[in-house]
Design a protein around this motif. Structure first.
Motif, PDB file in Angstrom:
ATOM      1  N   GLY A   5       0.909  -1.330  -0.106  1.00 46.23           N
ATOM      2  CA  GLY A   5      -0.313   0.179   0.158  1.00 46.23           C
ATOM      3  C   GLY A   5       0.527   0.922   0.036  1.00 46.23           C
ATOM      4  N   ILE A   6       2.028   1.636   1.271  1.00 49.60           N
ATOM      5  CA  ILE A   6       2.386   2.751   0.631  1.00 49.60           C
ATOM      6  C   ILE A   6       3.567   2.568  -0.762  1.00 49.60           C
ATOM      7  CG2 ILE A   6       5.311   2.861   1.597  1.00 49.60           C
ATOM      8  CD1 ILE A   6       4.374   1.793   4.102  1.00 49.60           C
ATOM      9  N   VAL A   7       4.392   1.514  -0.999  1.00 49.30           N
ATOM     10  CA  VAL A   7       4.793   1.422  -2.720  1.00 49.30           C
ATOM     11  C   VAL A   7       3.501   2.626  -4.072  1.00 49.30           C
ATOM     12  CG1 VAL A   7       5.527   0.615  -3.764  1.00 49.30           C
ATOM     13  CG2 VAL A   7       6.151   0.047  -2.181  1.00 49.30           C
ATOM     14  N   ARG A   8       2.028   1.464  -3.220  1.00 53.09           N
ATOM     15  CA  ARG A   8       1.455   1.853  -4.385  1.00 53.09           C
ATOM     16  C   ARG A   8       0.890   4.040  -4.095  1.00 53.09           C
ATOM     17  NH1 ARG A   8      -2.468  -2.375  -6.499  1.00 53.09           N
ATOM     18  NH2 ARG A   8      -0.830  -4.413  -5.931  1.00 53.09           N
ATOM     19  N   LEU A   9       0.806   4.025  -2.905  1.00 54.57           N
ATOM     20  CA  LEU A   9       0.377   5.589  -2.338  1.00 54.57           C
ATOM     21  C   LEU A   9       1.585   6.494  -2.956  1.00 54.57           C
ATOM     22  CD1 LEU A   9      -1.097   7.233  -0.574  1.00 54.57           C
ATOM     23  CD2 LEU A   9       0.083   6.642   1.089  1.00 54.57           C
ATOM     24  N   PHE A  10       2.553   6.216  -2.673  1.00 59.08           N
ATOM     25  CA  PHE A  10       3.944   6.730  -2.690  1.00 59.08           C
ATOM     26  C   PHE A  10       3.819   7.135  -4.848  1.00 59.08           C
ATOM     27  CE2 PHE A  10       4.063   6.690   1.576  1.00 59.08           C
ATOM     28  CZ  PHE A  10       4.573   8.311   1.444  1.00 59.08           C
ATOM     29  N   ILE A  11       4.330   6.521  -5.840  1.00 53.83           N
ATOM     30  CA  ILE A  11       4.456   5.558  -6.816  1.00 53.83           C
ATOM     31  C   ILE A  11       3.323   5.981  -8.034  1.00 53.83           C
ATOM     32  CG2 ILE A  11       5.438   3.459  -7.346  1.00 53.83           C
ATOM     33  CD1 ILE A  11       7.801   5.386  -8.303  1.00 53.83           C
ATOM     34  N   GLY A  12       2.455   5.239  -7.599  1.00 54.91           N
ATOM     35  CA  GLY A  12       1.196   5.215  -7.707  1.00 54.91           C
ATOM     36  C   GLY A  12       1.630   3.321  -8.484  1.00 54.91           C
ATOM     37  N   VAL A  13       0.054   3.281  -9.933  1.00 54.47           N
ATOM     38  CA  VAL A  13       0.310   1.596 -10.021  1.00 54.47           C
ATOM     39  C   VAL A  13       0.578   1.395 -11.361  1.00 54.47           C
ATOM     40  CG1 VAL A  13      -1.708   1.169  -8.506  1.00 54.47           C
ATOM     41  CG2 VAL A  13      -1.913   2.217 -10.578  1.00 54.47           C
ATOM     42  N   GLU A  14       0.700   2.630 -11.750  1.00 51.68           N
ATOM     43  CA  GLU A  14       1.464   2.479 -13.735  1.00 51.68           C
ATOM     44  C   GLU A  14       2.620   2.695 -13.686  1.00 51.68           C
ATOM     45  OE1 GLU A  14      -0.898   2.885 -15.914  1.00 51.68           O
ATOM     46  OE2 GLU A  14      -1.958   3.563 -14.115  1.00 51.68           O
ATOM     47  N   GLU A  15       3.092   1.588 -15.356  1.00 53.69           N
ATOM     48  CA  GLU A  15       4.276   1.074 -15.225  1.00 53.69           C
ATOM     49  C   GLU A  15       5.471   2.912 -14.937  1.00 53.69           C
ATOM     50  OE1 GLU A  15       6.509  -0.757 -19.057  1.00 53.69           O
ATOM     51  OE2 GLU A  15       5.148  -2.300 -18.274  1.00 53.69           O
ATOM     52  N   GLN A  16       6.835   2.200 -14.703  1.00 51.67           N
ATOM     53  CA  GLN A  16       8.033   3.375 -15.057  1.00 51.67           C
ATOM     54  C   GLN A  16       9.000   2.549 -15.479  1.00 51.67           C
ATOM     55  OE1 GLN A  16       6.756   5.944 -13.397  1.00 51.67           O
ATOM     56  NE2 GLN A  16       5.565   6.056 -12.373  1.00 51.67           N
ATOM     57  N   ASN A  17       9.558   3.406 -16.759  1.00 47.62           N
ATOM     58  CA  ASN A  17      10.664   2.908 -17.227  1.00 47.62           C
ATOM     59  C   ASN A  17      11.613   4.362 -16.512  1.00 47.62           C
ATOM     60  OD1 ASN A  17      10.434   0.941 -18.839  1.00 47.62           O
ATOM     61  ND2 ASN A  17       8.965   2.293 -19.585  1.00 47.62           N
ATOM     62  N   PHE A  18      12.953   3.084 -16.252  1.00 46.07           N
ATOM     63  CA  PHE A  18      13.799   4.969 -15.046  1.00 46.07           C
ATOM     64  C   PHE A  18      15.374   4.884 -15.610  1.00 46.07           C
ATOM     65  CE2 PHE A  18      12.848   1.296 -12.492  1.00 46.07           C
ATOM     66  CZ  PHE A  18      14.421   0.613 -11.853  1.00 46.07           C
ATOM     67  N   ALA A  19      15.547   3.518 -17.074  1.00 46.55           N
ATOM     68  CA  ALA A  19      16.622   3.304 -17.028  1.00 46.55           C
ATOM     69  C   ALA A  19      16.795   4.681 -18.157  1.00 46.55           C
ATOM     70  CB  ALA A  19      16.560   2.412 -18.050  1.00 46.55           C
ATOM     71  N   ASP A  20      18.917   4.481 -18.270  1.00 45.96           N
ATOM     72  CA  ASP A  20      18.968   5.527 -19.031  1.00 45.96           C
ATOM     73  C   ASP A  20      20.156   5.395 -19.685  1.00 45.96           C
ATOM     74  OD1 ASP A  20      20.373   6.281 -16.534  1.00 45.96           O
ATOM     75  OD2 ASP A  20      19.520   8.355 -16.703  1.00 45.96           O
ATOM     76  N   GLY A  21      21.116   5.921 -19.961  1.00 51.18           N
ATOM     77  CA  GLY A  21      22.786   5.362 -20.003  1.00 51.18           C
ATOM     78  C   GLY A  21      22.613   4.399 -21.841  1.00 51.18           C
ATOM     79  N   GLU A  22      23.159   4.286 -22.287  1.00 49.98           N
ATOM     80  CA  GLU A  22      23.464   3.449 -23.807  1.00 49.98           C
ATOM     81  C   GLU A  22      22.797   2.107 -22.905  1.00 49.98           C
ATOM     82  OE1 GLU A  22      24.876   4.166 -26.603  1.00 49.98           O
ATOM     83  OE2 GLU A  22      25.637   5.203 -25.762  1.00 49.98           O
ATOM     84  N   ARG A  23      21.746   1.610 -24.241  1.00 45.14           N
ATOM     85  CA  ARG A  23      20.809   0.889 -24.735  1.00 45.14           C
ATOM     86  C   ARG A  23      21.346  -0.334 -24.472  1.00 45.14           C
ATOM     87  NH1 ARG A  23      15.257  -0.045 -27.977  1.00 45.14           N
ATOM     88  NH2 ARG A  23      14.825  -1.876 -26.959  1.00 45.14           N
TER      89      ARG A  23
END
Length: 336
Positions: free
Chosen positions: A126-144
C-alpha cells in the motif's frame, strides 16, 4: 552457418535473458534464505521490500537526473542505489522493532511470524502504491546496448544478430560482485561468523556471548540491501510496476526452496534453475529449429510449450515437485 545462426538465436532469446533473470532471482532468493536461516521464518514481505527499495531508488534517480547528474553509459539508478538501500534498511529495522521483535520475545512459532509478514507485505504494498502509483515506470537511461544486433551482424556476417542490453550486463556483473562480497562477509568477518553460528545453533551462540540483537539487525540490513539491488536490477532490465514485485515472490521462493532454504549457494543455484526453466518453457523454438532441422520436417507451429502469460506456472510446478520429492532442496537446506 546455419548452426551458428541457431546458436546466436538461442543466446539472444534464451541464454542471455535467462542469465540476467537468474541473477535477479538469485539475489532475491538470497535475501529470503538469509531471513529463513537466521530469523527462522519465511518472509512473505520480501517482494514488496524489493518494490519499496526500487521506488526509493527511482526517486533518487529522478533527483539526480533533474540535477543534471548521470552515470555516462551506465544507468543513473546505480548512483541512486545507495539511497534506496539506506532507506529500505531503515524501514525494515523499524518494522522489526515495531512488529517482529514482539513476537520474538513471545517465542512465537514460525507460522505466526509468516502470518505477520503477510500483514507487513500488504502495508508495504500500500505504501509503494500510495507514493509512486500503480502505473509502469521506466527509469533506465545511458546506453541501451553493450552490443547491438546490427553491429554484431556487421562484425560476423551472420544473418542473426546478438544483442546484449546494458542492463543485462550490469545485472550479471553486479550480482557477481554482491555474491562475492556476501560470501566473504559470512566466511571471513566476525559478524558474519556470528550470524552463521546463530543460524546453526541459537542457544549455543548465545552461550558463546554473541549479541542476538546485533545479529538480527545486520541480517535485516543485508536482506534489505539484497532486496533493493535485486528489485532495481529487475526494474532496469524490464520495468517497474508495484504488482509485478508481488508476483515475483513466487519464483523467488521457488528458487530458495529448490536450492535449499537456509543455504546461500542453493539460493543462487535455485535462481538460475527457475529462470532458465521459465525462459526455456515459454520460448517459441521455431526460429532455432528452422536453422537446425531439414526443410522436410520443419515445424509449422511456434513450438512453444506455454505462453509467457503462464511463466509463473513453471515456477509453481517446480516448487510443488520439490516440496513433494525433495523438501530440503538440491543443496540440503532446512526442511520446509
Amino acid at each position: 552457418m546455419d548452426f551458428l545462426n541457431a546458436l546466436v538465436v538461442f543466446l539472444n532469446f534464451v541464454f542471455v535473458p535467462g542469465l540476467a533473470y537468474g541473477a535477479q532471482l538469485a539475489l532475491g532468493a538470497l535475501g529470503v534464505t538469509l531471513i529463513y536461516g537466521i530469523l527462522r521464518f519465511s518472509n512473505f514481505a520480501h517482494g514488496d521490500t524489493m518494490a519499496f527499495g526500487t521506488m526509493v531508488t527511482i526517486y533518487a534517480t529522478w533527483g539526480l537526473q533533474a540535477a543534471g547528474i548521470t552515470f555516462g553509459i551506465l544507468p543513473t539508478a546505480l548512483l541512486g542505489l545507495p539511497v534506496g538501500i539506506a532507506v529500505t534498511a531503515l524501514l525494515v529495522l523499524a518494522t522489526d522493532w515495531l512488529v517482529y521483535k514482539f513476537y520474538r520475545k513471545k517465542k512465537a512459532v514460525p507460522t505466526i511470524l509468516v502470518m505477520v509478514s503477510l500483514g507487513v507485505m500488504f502495508v508495504m504494498n500500500g505504501i509503494v502504491r500510495l507514493f509512486i502509483g500503480v502505473e509502469e515506470q521506466n527509469f533506465a537511461d545511458g546506453e541501451r546496448f553493450f552490443i547491438s544486433a546490427g553491429d554484431f551482424k556487421a562484425m560476423t556476417g551472420l544473418t542473426e544478430g546478438l544483442a546484449i542490453k546494458t542492463t543485462q550486463g550490469v545485472t550479471v556483473v553486479t550480482a557477481l560482485i554482491v555474491v562475492a562480497w556476501l560470501f566473504w562477509f559470512l566466511q571471513k568477518t566476525r559478524t558474519g561468523k556470528s550470524m552463521r553460528a546463530f543460524s546453526d545453533n541459537e542457544d549455543l551462540a548465545l552461550l558463546s556471548g554473541i549479541n542476538p540483537d546485533r545479529v538480527v539487525q545486520v541480517t535485516w540490513i543485508i536482506a534489505a540491501a539484497l532486496a533493493t539491488i535485486a528489485g532495481v536490477l529487475y526494474g532496469l532490465d524490464k520495468s517497474f510496476k508495484p504488482f509485478t514485485y508481488f508476483q515475483l515472490l513466487l519464483p523467488i521462493f521457488a528458487a530458495a526452496i529448490v536450492g535449499g532454504l537456509g543455504n546461500p549457494i542453493g539460493a543462487i543455484a535455485g535462481g538460475f534453475v527457475i529462470a532458465f526453466s521459465e525462459v526455456t518453457v515459454t520460448y517459441a523454438w521455431k526460429k532455432v529449429l528452422t536453422y537446425v532441422l531439414p526443410e522436410s520436417i520443419m515445424p509449422d507451429s511456434l513450438v512453444q510449450l506455454m505462453t509467457t502469460d503462464y511463466k509463473f506456472a513453471v515456477s509453481f510446478s517446480i516448487l510443488i515437485l520439490v516440496l513433494l520429492f525433495m523438501p530440503t532442496g538440491l543443496f540440503k537446506g532446512k526442511s520446509v
